[in-house]
Design a protein around this motif. Structure first.
Motif, short mmCIF file in Angstrom:
data_model
loop_
_atom_site.label_atom_id
_atom_site.label_comp_id
_atom_site.label_asym_id
_atom_site.label_seq_id
_atom_site.Cartn_x
_atom_site.Cartn_y
_atom_site.Cartn_z
N GLY A 205 28.68 68.60 48.44
CA GLY A 205 30.10 68.26 48.47
C GLY A 205 30.30 66.75 48.44
N ALA A 206 29.47 66.05 49.20
CA ALA A 206 29.55 64.60 49.22
C ALA A 206 29.28 64.03 47.83
CB ALA A 206 28.56 64.03 50.23
N ALA A 207 28.28 64.61 47.14
CA ALA A 207 27.96 64.14 45.80
C ALA A 207 29.14 64.36 44.85
CB ALA A 207 26.71 64.87 45.28
N LEU A 208 29.79 65.53 44.98
CA LEU A 208 30.96 65.82 44.14
C LEU A 208 32.08 64.83 44.40
CD1 LEU A 208 31.52 69.68 43.96
CD2 LEU A 208 31.23 68.07 42.07
N LEU A 209 32.31 64.53 45.66
CA LEU A 209 33.38 63.63 46.04
C LEU A 209 33.13 62.24 45.47
CD1 LEU A 209 35.82 64.31 47.71
CD2 LEU A 209 34.72 63.25 49.69
N PHE A 210 31.88 61.81 45.61
CA PHE A 210 31.52 60.49 45.07
C PHE A 210 31.72 60.49 43.55
CE2 PHE A 210 28.69 57.40 43.19
CZ PHE A 210 28.84 56.30 44.01
N ALA A 211 31.29 61.59 42.92
CA ALA A 211 31.42 61.69 41.47
C ALA A 211 32.88 61.64 41.06
CB ALA A 211 30.76 62.97 40.98
N PHE A 212 33.73 62.27 41.86
CA PHE A 212 35.16 62.27 41.57
C PHE A 212 35.70 60.83 41.57
CE2 PHE A 212 39.41 62.04 43.49
CZ PHE A 212 40.16 62.65 42.50
N VAL A 213 35.35 60.08 42.60
CA VAL A 213 35.84 58.70 42.69
C VAL A 213 35.28 57.87 41.54
CG1 VAL A 213 35.96 56.65 44.13
CG2 VAL A 213 36.02 58.89 45.18
N ASP A 214 34.03 58.13 41.20
CA ASP A 214 33.41 57.37 40.12
C ASP A 214 34.08 57.69 38.78
OD1 ASP A 214 31.67 55.48 39.22
OD2 ASP A 214 30.00 56.87 38.91
N ALA A 215 34.32 58.98 38.53
CA ALA A 215 34.97 59.38 37.29
C ALA A 215 36.37 58.78 37.23
CB ALA A 215 35.03 60.90 37.21
N LEU A 216 37.02 58.75 38.37
CA LEU A 216 38.38 58.22 38.45
C LEU A 216 38.38 56.74 38.07
CD1 LEU A 216 41.14 59.33 39.30
CD2 LEU A 216 40.74 58.31 41.55
N GLN A 217 37.43 56.01 38.62
CA GLN A 217 37.44 54.58 38.32
C GLN A 217 37.11 54.32 36.85
OE1 GLN A 217 35.01 52.16 37.65
NE2 GLN A 217 33.15 53.44 37.80
N LEU A 218 36.30 55.20 36.26
CA LEU A 218 36.03 55.05 34.83
C LEU A 218 37.31 55.22 34.03
CD1 LEU A 218 32.64 56.96 34.44
CD2 LEU A 218 33.06 54.52 34.12
#
Ligand code: ATP
Ligand code: MG
Lengths: 314, 505
Positions: A252-265
């Motif tokens: 879940g933590a990995a998904l959340l981080f990925a979400f923020v990363d995708a968002l910033q992209l």
């Protein structure tokens, strides 16, 4: 803002999250297994890089993608064994050995890559995996094409999470791993081989880190570059804490981080051009720091983390 | 005619740690259904011998036979396979895992999974058989010390132990829990289990065991064939090599109060909080605090030693009010303390003994100057104390954790008494100590008393309190339910007050 919100629910955006999350999920699960057994593996950053290199090389030389994946997994497992040799068998400092493994693996990766491919004006690349749509499920609107039209390594990551939880919580070996991470003396007196169990957990962890590296060079970038891992290993270590050493929470933590990363992209790309792009790049890391600060307050690490086990000592 | 081979036999076992000889040519055997007592002073080598039997330590020489057949025991797995189970002095449990998980560790699963159903069934069965009930779902951290011990016993039985080793099982138990343990042990012996029981409490040994072996400096120096009809003083002589006479307690001549607590209440304490506690100790007297542990004794000790600030109430030491409740303040006023847990709050196990011995006073002129330590005077101080108190260790630079329990306690006592405290607070002063060491500690207390020190002794051992104290206060649920003069106190009366019934002299 509306623009951003609209983008979140696009197929491309969801697929991006999944792709960013996949190597993080492998790496986080790998680090989690190692730490659950009481061994911090700071070698993760270097292990991912070296595995990415060996995987890429094996594929590029043999033409077989799965042979590359296998090479990466074996590389990760081998480097895990090296880390375990120093920290578990010899009982040396886990911090020092981990950083040593990272420095050594990174250096080795650069060296071997140069040795094999030399200096080329156009960096070599491989033909990547192709996406593998899952019948029926991939027809679900939005979610289907984003989640169920992915690469086989992505599906493996999805399967790895429940599998890791099963192994850790439902099998005798998983119980041994948890026990040697909590109280190795208790495991020892119950007849469990502490050294062997720790070795196994660190090697399994290394193999998962190898998968993370393979994904980066063979799916995400189709090439090997020296900045390939760029801190994803360190992030995984933070995500393990964030996920409280639990497979589901860590994923879940990995998904959340990925979400923020995708968002910033997306934010970089979408017309907020007057802000320097470096500001967006910082976002996922700021998120990690804040999340860690909040979550780690009541997170309890395995009691025997960092502590070597020697039997005749009291 | 041949007698049946003993269940377990150890022949000629020797084990050294560097220069320390812990066991030397030890022979020992246990028959089926027999409860064998293993006696000896602190550091005699009892735990080491049992760790050899259980495969935790490799012996330098000697062999182990199970029912007449020689076996090689290289690790605990081998020992368990040979039917040997052990309950350690410090439990081997993982506090955050559940009772069931701690039980099933190392047990092969069923078709690749942990066999929960099988575990639950066996747990219930063993529980019924010997009166050892446990809630399988609870995390171990939620269990009382007695229940944790029960879990350790069940763990051994679960693995099919035919010999059960218990290393000082009663040191951590309340008197009431001891009865439960003994009936379980008798029930196991009746079913043919062999049991090795280690204890420093000779009356327990006499009540429970069928036969005893006495170790001294690592060698077998005596065997007792009929413990029930052997006197405690005879056993003590076998253990220590000389007679142990109870210390003579002179008449008390108390002076002015040196410690007073006036309506002290606390909150937010991890254990039981204090509610309106008032007490006083005069110079030259010993006040006992009796009670089943967990009734506020820890909070009381922490308040007096300045670790925990009360919410309400006043405290004075030697006539001066304590205002800030810091360990440094109460120490400056003349308080010395010996904490309950020697290993965690008493000293730093990974540092040299000398460092731990000066720790509370590390900032004073005696041990530091201009912000720098004075290693020579620290060493000299430690050396002097080691000599004065006969602390057995290779030297002041030994890692404190390597000392035996009795020697640790002596070191803590030495460090406090060297500074002539006006008030001394001690918790469980002789827990885990052999009778010789306990006697030594008692004599020191009586010495201090004669010299005008006021002493507070927190303890569960009523016999010890009655022997030592001038007055005994009883704690129940964070309150003092009454204070008796020792002359009026009996074990029965104190026992009743410990259940909350008020009483006064
Ligand atoms: N792991 C170890 N390393 C070094 N020395 C040890 C170790 N274990 C025991 N010793 C030493 O061996 C001797 C015997 O210790 P042991 O713990 O067996 O005594 P014991 O009879 O169990 O004492 P107690 O009644 O205090 O528990 C002591 O001198 C002790 O300091
Ligand atoms: Mg012992």
């Amino acid at each position: 803002m509306i623009v951003v919100l609209e983008q979140i629910f696009q197929v491309g955006f969801l697929a991006a999250i999944i792709r960013i999350a996949t190597p993080l999920a492998f790496a986080t699960l790998g680090e989690m297994f190692s730490e659950r057994a009481g061994v911090l593996n700071l070698g993760i950053e270097g292990i991912m890089l070296l595995s990415a290199m060996t995987g890429f090389t094996a594929t590029s030389l043999s033409g077989s993608l799965w042979l590359g994946v296998l090479a990466a997994v074996l590389t990760g497992a081998l480097m895990g064994a090296v880390h375990a040799l120093f920290t578990v068998a010899l009982g040396l400092s886990q911090h020092v050995c981990g950083i040593g493994v990272t420095l050594f693996s990174s250096g080795l990766a650069y060296f071997l890559y140069r040795l094999i491919f030399g200096q080329q004006s156009v960096p070599p690349s491989i033909k990547s995996f192709e996406t593998l749509p899952i019948p029926v499920l991939s027809d679900i609107p939005v979610l289907g094409p984003a989640v169920f039209n992915q690469f086989s390594l992505v599906y493996m990551a999805m399967a790895a999470v429940p599998l890791a939880a099963f192994v850790l919580y439902r099998t005798p070996w998983g119980l041994s791993v948890r026990m040697v991470g909590e109280n190795p003396r208790a495991a020892d007196s119950a007849g469990v081989g502490v050294i062997a169990t720790r070795f196994q957990a660190v090697i399994l962890g290394g193999a998962l880190m190898g998968l993370a590296g393979a994904f980066l060079s063979m799916v995400q970038f189709n090439a090997f570059t020296f900045g390939l891992v760029s801190g994803r290993g360190w992030v995984a270590i933070a995500l393990v804490v964030f996920g409280r050493w639990d497979p589901w929470r860590s994923a879940g933590a990995a998904l959340l981080f990925a979400f923020v990363d995708a968002l910033q992209l997306r934010m970089q790309a979408s017309g907020l051009g007057h802000i320097p792009y470096e500001a967006f790049l910082m976002l996922p890391f700021i998120f990690t720091i804040v999340a860690m600060a909040v979550m780690s307050r009541n997170a309890v690490a395995p009691s025997a983390l960092l502590k070597p086990f020697r039997r005749e000592e009291r | 005619m041949s007698t049946p081979a003993p269940l377990i036999e150890m022949r000629g076992i020797s084990k050294s740690f560097g220069a320390v000889v812990a066991n030397e040519a030890v022979d020992l055997s246990v028959a089926q259904g027999e409860i064998l007592g293993l006696l000896g002073e602190n550091g005699a080598g009892k735990t080491t011998l049992m760790n050899v039997l259980f495969g935790a330590y490799a012996p330098d020489a000697g062999e182990i036979l199970v029912q007449g057949r020689p076996v090689t025991i290289n690790n605990s797995a081998d020992a368990l396979a040979a039917g040997i189970g052990m309950v350690h002095q410090h439990f081997h449990l993982a506090p955050r895992l559940s009772v069931l998980e701690n039980l099933l560790i190392g047990i092969p699963g069923k078709s690749g999974r942990i066999d929960r159903a099988g575990g639950l069934a066996r747990l219930a069965e063993i529980g019924r058989q010997h009166g050892l009930m446990l809630d399988p779902g609870l995390p171990v951290s939620a269990l009382s010390i007695g229940e944790q011990q029960r879990l350790e016993i069940v763990k051994a039985l679960f693995r099919g132990a035919r010999l059960l080793i218990l290393d000082e099982p009663t040191a951590v138990l309340a008197p009431t829990e001891v009865d439960g343990l003994f009936s379980a042990l008798r029930s196991m012996a009746a079913q043919g289990l062999g049991i090795i029981f280690i204890s420093h409490k000779l009356n327990e040994v006499r009540a429970l065991t069928h036969r005893c072996v006495v170790l001294r400096h690592g060698r077998v120096t005596g065997r007792v064939d009929a413990p029930a009809s052997t006197t405690s003083s005879e056993m003590a002589r076998l253990m220590c090599g000389h007679e142990i006479v109870p210390p003579a307690k002179g008449p008390s001549s108390p002076g002015a109060a040196v410690l007073t607590l006036d309506a002290i209440s606390t909150s937010r304490h991890s254990g039981m909080a204090l509610a309106d506690v008032s007490l006083f100790v005069r110079a030259g007297e010993i006040l006992g605090i009796a009670g089943v542990s967990g009734n506020g004794q820890r909070a009381l000790a922490e308040v007096i030693s300045g670790v925990l600030a009360p919410d309400a109430g006043r405290m004075t030491i030697a006539g001066k009010a304590v205002s800030r409740f810091s360990p440094r303040e109460v120490q400056a006023l003349g308080l010395g303390r010996i904490p309950e847990d020697r290993m965690t709050t008493g000293l730093v196990t990974n540092l040299p003994l000398a460092d731990s011995m000066v720790l509370p006073r590390i900032g004073t002129a005696a041990f530091s100057r201009n912000g720098l330590l004075r290693p020579d005077s620290i060493r000299a101080f430690a050396e002097a104390q080691i000599k004065a108190y006969d602390i057995r260790c290779p030297g002041p630079m030994t890692r404190a954790g390597a000392l035996s329990g009795g020697n640790l306690q002596k070191a803590l006592l030495a460090r406090e008494l060297a500074f002539d405290p006006k008030v001394l607070i001690v918790s469980q002063p002789t827990r885990g100590l052999d009778i010789g060491a306990a006697r030594f500690i008692h004599e020191k207390f009586l010495d201090m008393r004669a010299r005008g020190c006021g002493i507070v002794v927190i303890g569960e051992d009523l016999e010890e309190l009655l022997m030592l104290c001038d007055r005994i206060a009883v704690m129940y649920e964070g309150r003092i339910v009454g204070t008796l003069d020792s002359a009026d106190a009996t074990i029965a009366r104190l026992g009743l007050m410990m259940t909350g019934v008020e009483g006064h002299s």
